[in-house]
Design a protein around this motif. Sequence first.
Motif, mmCIF file in Angstrom:
data_model
loop_
_atom_site.group_PDB
_atom_site.id
_atom_site.type_symbol
_atom_site.label_atom_id
_atom_site.label_comp_id
_atom_site.label_asym_id
_atom_site.label_seq_id
_atom_site.Cartn_x
_atom_site.Cartn_y
_atom_site.Cartn_z
ATOM 1 N N ASN A 340 43.163 -19.175 -0.685
ATOM 2 C CA ASN A 340 43.073 -18.049 -1.604
ATOM 3 C C ASN A 340 42.253 -16.946 -0.950
ATOM 4 N N PRO A 341 42.471 -15.696 -1.372
ATOM 5 C CA PRO A 341 41.687 -14.596 -0.777
ATOM 6 C C PRO A 341 40.257 -14.577 -1.310
ATOM 7 N N ILE A 342 39.334 -14.234 -0.418
ATOM 8 C CA ILE A 342 37.926 -14.038 -0.781
ATOM 9 C C ILE A 342 37.536 -12.637 -0.342
ATOM 10 N N LEU A 343 36.893 -11.913 -1.250
ATOM 11 C CA LEU A 343 36.376 -10.587 -0.936
ATOM 12 C C LEU A 343 34.881 -10.716 -0.641
ATOM 13 N N ALA A 344 34.515 -10.302 0.565
ATOM 14 C CA ALA A 344 33.089 -10.217 0.918
ATOM 15 C C ALA A 344 32.656 -8.764 0.769
ATOM 16 N N PHE A 345 31.556 -8.547 0.069
ATOM 17 C CA PHE A 345 31.070 -7.172 -0.085
ATOM 18 C C PHE A 345 29.556 -7.175 -0.091
ATOM 19 N N CYS A 346 28.981 -6.071 0.289
ATOM 20 C CA CYS A 346 27.525 -5.972 0.315
ATOM 21 C C CYS A 346 27.124 -4.508 0.306
ATOM 22 N N ARG A 347 25.883 -4.297 -0.068
ATOM 23 C CA ARG A 347 25.227 -3.019 0.150
ATOM 24 C C ARG A 347 23.750 -3.334 0.341
ATOM 25 N N GLY A 348 23.320 -3.355 1.568
ATOM 26 C CA GLY A 348 21.943 -3.743 1.865
ATOM 27 C C GLY A 348 21.924 -5.001 2.707
ATOM 28 N N ASP A 349 21.238 -6.040 2.221
ATOM 29 C CA ASP A 349 21.064 -7.241 3.034
ATOM 30 C C ASP A 349 21.648 -8.489 2.392
ATOM 31 N N THR A 350 22.335 -8.356 1.258
ATOM 32 C CA THR A 350 22.901 -9.526 0.584
ATOM 33 C C THR A 350 24.415 -9.401 0.522
ATOM 34 N N ILE A 351 25.102 -10.408 1.072
ATOM 35 C CA ILE A 351 26.570 -10.425 1.057
ATOM 36 C C ILE A 351 27.019 -11.294 -0.107
ATOM 37 N N HIS A 352 27.857 -10.737 -0.963
ATOM 38 C CA HIS A 352 28.418 -11.470 -2.103
ATOM 39 C C HIS A 352 29.861 -11.834 -1.792
ATOM 40 N N PHE A 353 30.328 -12.913 -2.418
ATOM 41 C CA PHE A 353 31.687 -13.382 -2.186
ATOM 42 C C PHE A 353 32.367 -13.596 -3.537
ATOM 43 N N LEU A 354 33.594 -13.096 -3.650
ATOM 44 C CA LEU A 354 34.390 -13.267 -4.862
ATOM 45 C C LEU A 354 35.706 -13.943 -4.486
ATOM 46 N N LEU A 355 35.966 -15.073 -5.114
ATOM 47 C CA LEU A 355 37.211 -15.809 -4.878
ATOM 48 C C LEU A 355 38.228 -15.392 -5.934
ATOM 49 N N VAL A 356 39.423 -15.009 -5.485
ATOM 50 C CA VAL A 356 40.498 -14.593 -6.394
ATOM 51 C C VAL A 356 41.577 -15.669 -6.345
ATOM 52 N N LYS A 357 41.916 -16.232 -7.507
ATOM 53 C CA LYS A 357 42.955 -17.262 -7.526
ATOM 54 C C LYS A 357 43.758 -17.151 -8.812
ATOM 55 N N LYS A 358 44.926 -17.741 -8.766
ATOM 56 C CA LYS A 358 45.840 -17.724 -9.910
ATOM 57 C C LYS A 358 46.121 -19.162 -10.307
ATOM 58 N N ASP A 359 45.848 -19.501 -11.582
ATOM 59 C CA ASP A 359 46.041 -20.889 -11.996
ATOM 60 C C ASP A 359 47.480 -21.144 -12.413
ATOM 61 N N GLU A 360 47.733 -22.356 -12.902
ATOM 62 C CA GLU A 360 49.108 -22.750 -13.223
ATOM 63 C C GLU A 360 49.707 -21.927 -14.351
ATOM 64 N N THR A 361 48.832 -21.427 -15.247
ATOM 65 C CA THR A 361 49.341 -20.663 -16.383
ATOM 66 C C THR A 361 49.619 -19.207 -16.034
ATOM 67 N N GLY A 362 49.299 -18.814 -14.777
ATOM 68 C CA GLY A 362 49.510 -17.434 -14.377
ATOM 69 C C GLY A 362 48.316 -16.533 -14.602
ATOM 70 N N THR A 363 47.207 -17.120 -15.098
ATOM 71 C CA THR A 363 46.001 -16.313 -15.336
ATOM 72 C C THR A 363 45.257 -16.105 -14.023
ATOM 73 N N ILE A 364 44.787 -14.880 -13.830
ATOM 74 C CA ILE A 364 44.032 -14.546 -12.621
ATOM 75 C C ILE A 364 42.547 -14.779 -12.888
ATOM 76 N N HIS A 365 41.896 -15.495 -11.988
ATOM 77 C CA HIS A 365 40.458 -15.746 -12.091
ATOM 78 C C HIS A 365 39.758 -15.108 -10.903
ATOM 79 N N VAL A 366 38.640 -14.443 -11.180
ATOM 80 C CA VAL A 366 37.771 -13.917 -10.123
ATOM 81 C C VAL A 366 36.444 -14.667 -10.249
ATOM 82 N N ILE A 367 36.110 -15.470 -9.248
ATOM 83 C CA ILE A 367 34.978 -16.403 -9.344
ATOM 84 C C ILE A 367 33.941 -16.022 -8.307
#
Length: 1413
Positions: A340-367
């Motif tokens: 699944n795709p992961i978005l890495a983003f930051c501003r400063g010294d901390t990198i955050h990660f968001l996992l984007v996935k689609k479950d069986e029902t078709g709902t999109i989750h950003v974790i």
Amino acid sequence: MSESPDTRSLVSASSQLNLMEIDTIDDKEFDIPQVDTPPTLESILNEPEDEDEPFILEDTCLLNTENIDAHSCETSSLASSDSGDRTHLKRKRKTVELNATVHGSVLRHSILKGISAQIVSAADKVDAGLPTAVTVSGVIVVGTSHGLALVFGKDLNQALRLCLGSTATGAEYGAVSALSINHDCTRLLCGFAKGQITMWDLANGKLLRTITDAHPPGTAILHVKFTDDPTLAVCNDSGGSVFELAFRRLMGMRTCESRCLFSGSKGEVCNVEPLLTAPDLKDHPITQYSLLAMASLTKILVIGLKPSLKVWMTFPYGKTDPTSVPQLAWQFVPVQKVVNPILAFCRGDTIHFLLVKKDETGTIHVIKQRQLQLNCDIISLSWINSRTLVVMDSGEKLRVVDRPSQEELETLDMAEVQLVYNSSHFKSLATGGNVSQALALVGEKACYQSVCSYAGQMVLLGTKSAHIMTLRNWRERVDCLLKQERFVEALSLAWSFHEGTAKAVLGLFGDPAKRKGVVADKMLEILFQYVERSVKKCPEHGKIQVMEQHFQDMVPVVVDYCLLLQRTDLLFNQLYTRLVENCVARGVFLESLEPYIVSERLGCVTAPVMRDLLTHLQDNNMMDSVENCLIHLDITSLDIQQVVQMCWDNQLYDAMIYVFNSGMNDYINPMEKLFQVISPPLREGKALTDEQVVMGNKLLVYISCSLAGRAYPLGDIPEDLVSQVKNQVFEFLTRLHSAEAGQKEELYPYIRTLLHFDTREFLNVLALTFQDFKNDKQALEYQQRIVDILLKVMVENSDFTPSQVGCLFTFLARQLAKPDNTLFVNRKLFDQVLEFLCSPDDDSRHTERQQVLLELLQVGGVVQFDEGRLLGLAEKAEFYQICEFLYEQKHLYDKIMDCYLRDPLRKEEIFNYIHNLLSMPGYSSEEKQCVWDKALLHIAELVTLDPAKSADLVAMHFPEEVRPIITKLHDDHLVFQFLRCLLDPSATSREGPHPQALLRVSPDLHELHMGLLCRFTPRQLTDFLKVSQDYRLEEAIQITEQYQLHEATAYLLEKKGDSHGAFQVLLKTLKDKLSALTSEKEGAEKRSEEEGEREREEESPLQRVEESLGDIIALCHRSSQSLNQEQRGVLWFPLLEAMMSPQKLLKGPDARHTSEALKELTMKVLNSMSSFIPLPAIIQRILQDPVYGKGKLAEIQGLILGMLETFNYEQTLLETTTSLLNHDLHWSLSHLRAAVSRGLHPRQDHCNICLQQYKRRHDSPEEIIIFSCGHLYHCQCLQRKGSGHVGHRLLQAWSCYKCTSSQGGRGGDRVTTETGRGRSTSLAQTKVMSREAGEDGKKVFAETTLDPQQSQSWDQLRCLYRGPSRLAILSEITHCHGNEKAGLLNPSQPGTASIFHNENFQLKLSPPPSVEE
């Protein structure tokens, strides 16, 4: 497999690059082969799951536009910091331990020399300008400051394929500010500093589109990016807006439609990143949404461009440095077998990660995933593979970070690259600089267009060069360390590849077993190189310690890795053969084997190495090491006899036993050898040497192990030999004679020897062995036989001590008491032992014999004896503990008390025994009564033993029997000690068994105690009277008068209320002491020498006078508080007369010292009187005295001056405090007035009730009320809300409606309840007419009171000084003057709360601190 241009590497994977240098490659040598076959989706999914453990989901929630809260996921970031000096490119070498984590050189840094040369050439020859942007795909495109786009191929020569645009176009459009190539490398988008966008055909260099109206004019293009759809792109301008570009071709016409996705007026976006999908992931369910991530200055947004525009998520940065640059980077990552795709983003010294996935029902989750904290300010963020991030910090240091473990793998200084920054585009200098200050601040460190990653490679654009960073494969990383001769680190890195724990691994895909084989071969190659290099580079000359240290750094590493790789054949053959050539290396190698042998990591050693090891250790006198190695190795290949002899000669008994046992299965010979050493001295009664004691102890342990089935010194005996070994040992121990027996040898020598060596431990060994005998018939026969032998040996011989005999019968009693016992022992033997212990020939070892018999009884031996006979023998032998044991079983507790009283060693314990028995449950009332009667019967003996503990016992258990107990005590001194412990509180500190509160008894007993105190310790009587309250005053006074204890009599008279009577008693005492003092001076010459010696030992008469005078002055002080002036004179003047009259009797030079001392004491009396008696009366009395009344004034000058000084002190103190109080009051009032008259500033320009601006309301003149809290109201609004009331003088008093409402009630309610305290209204209750109100617009002031906030401030103002206020001090002084100076100079009675008696009282004479207006 065919190799596509997209997967081609720009630089070769040559291992010739040095880690410490940047490799420069010229055009001819710059071989650009295709990269290794990239991993397929299947290979990624089959990678080991090392991410599952550390990759923790922090917040699993569904994020969409409906439930996103911008403040619910706030994060924090540390302030950015510079990463360090940019001038140092080379990394410092660090010493690495064997088990330390080593990563080696992860990135290969190369200069694209062909492209770099052509960039410089184009700037010189065609005026292309400096490079401004770069992008890479199948080709490398570099944009310039004069509007050109240079397209370079990925061939060997990096040839310039196309030069797009012209300098004329550049003059119109400005510099190239952004570049993007579509996924099939056919189209190029160029963004320019003046806002234009052009599209080029990369196949032929044709200009396809020029877009000038896609976004507002006057803004520079910051980013332009193709999406996965070749007809769709996005651009971001310096106004902070984002636009979608849709390319169409209708009727041969190329068009571009623009749609605004995000307006800069809502927050400027400075970075955009579409999700691009690799060809093997084109069917991923997320791709249909065409995701786009946007980073503004405050948050990031993830939106879907298809099928319709939708915001999926927003995420705020939290608190960040305004100069930090927002970064975005997408990557497909395998998580739990799903990519699944992961978005890495930051501003400063901390990198955050968001996992984007689609479950069986078709709902999109950003974790939200676990964030990564780095100690640097990040200006560039890129993925180089699915597990590895490469970041650039503001110090231009490139950091390689492993995301699952959050470990920093490598840091490279890129200062020499001279990175290109995009600051001018962010400031939009080409269009006049019309950007916000915040965006210009971010642009200072923006390098979005200078760093570009593609297919595992990263291109950096410098001002005069282009650089490429690629991951090294695993062999290259190891070889880099080998070239620097860092063998230990190379081995550590290779082992991490072998175990699969290395990070950023390239080139090791496939079966784990195959991977381990490949890496193991490489490690063996490194080991050979390491050994060869160490042998060759060994210093030939110098100290032996230097040579040993040289090999000690190498040999353990080689041995460790050979064992880890399970290649001991290589270790003991090729490697050892090479090391043997150097004698020092050979010794170090052999000595290093010991810890591996002892820890059993090395269980088998070849015979030649084993012989060399033993020889080396023996030659170096390392016999402990020899023994440690022998007992852990298989020694079947050695010469057993030679090894045994060596062990015996060097006292290696453990090794000798091990060699006999494991080498020859012989378990008897070792015992014979040890018995031969320790038996002769024990037979002869000699003391054993330390060595023989060690041998004896080892023999006992060895016998215990052999009988229990355990091998000595470690391990277990083979199961098929356990029974055989046990029988052999029993048979050996029960032999009648030894193998080399002499004529004088006694029977059973081995058991006899062990009994003489350590009876208790040998019997313990047998006890442990007997526990295992249950159903083994032969073993039970051995057990009975050994018991018979023990009895025969010990009972029939007189050379064993009572303790040893007792140990035997204690052992037998334990065995016989077992429920499954099969032993038989003749009961007559126990009777013999009893006679032996209780009726010895002499009285020696009394305590030892008693303890042995007691232990025998406690383990069950009592069943073997006749109790009556046993009790008689015990009493005869004075074995009182035995008697107690027997009485305890019969519950004859009163007889136990007799045992305690008769036992001189345990007499003191009888008090605890009586207390515990009478206090603890479990005993019948008859038993307790019996003990109670017995204790009373012997109470005189108990008091004689310890009066304090007896008193405790009586207070707890015999409170009603105090008087009968006293009658039984015929000795007065004994009664005195008992009553003192029982009644005197000062005796409660004694260490009794159970200290209790004092017992309340009748007053006559207290008076009896007082009489005894007068006889034995009269000095303690007054202290007793002060703390005790249970005596009768009249009787107590009679007792003290009888014994002439005047101080105690005076105390009782004062307590009775007869202060004058107490004064007369003390005055008489004082006169007696004064007369003794004067008579002593007159008869000083006649005093004998013996009397002088006795006088020096006691208090001197003068000291007794001072003590008595102190007591009477204290009495006068206490009494004067409640007397009138005449009554005070009756007290003080006789005292003054008594002190002055003896002075006329002291004449002559010998009495001068005494006379001066009496005058000082008289002055003390006068000072004390001055607080109660007027000064004129005192002076008149002094002048009437014949001592002072005659002669000159000089004789009374000292007394008068002393009284005047006291007066001056009081006058000065009064003036000072009055001045301070006036100053303090003025200062406080002036600041309160300043606070009241200070202007008020409203927080808003509207009424806080009707919300209308007071300045714009023109319908009617309106009064405005402003409170000190900053809230503003119309007068009518407050009246409607009930926040005002009529105070005194018909003035309106107001309270802030908003503040009083927030404090738990409505304004009107609080006003009525709190007005009485003056704390509900504003400090400046000012009603101000609005500008339209009234003709003159003058301010009208209302009543001034304090609101709660101002009252709190005023309290703080008053508490600037800790301690009592000055007003309290002055009040105290006034009170003292009203009571005729009973304050400062005279301590008041205890219990009065005078501030002067406070130990923390301080008179602060400094002025208060100034407060700024």
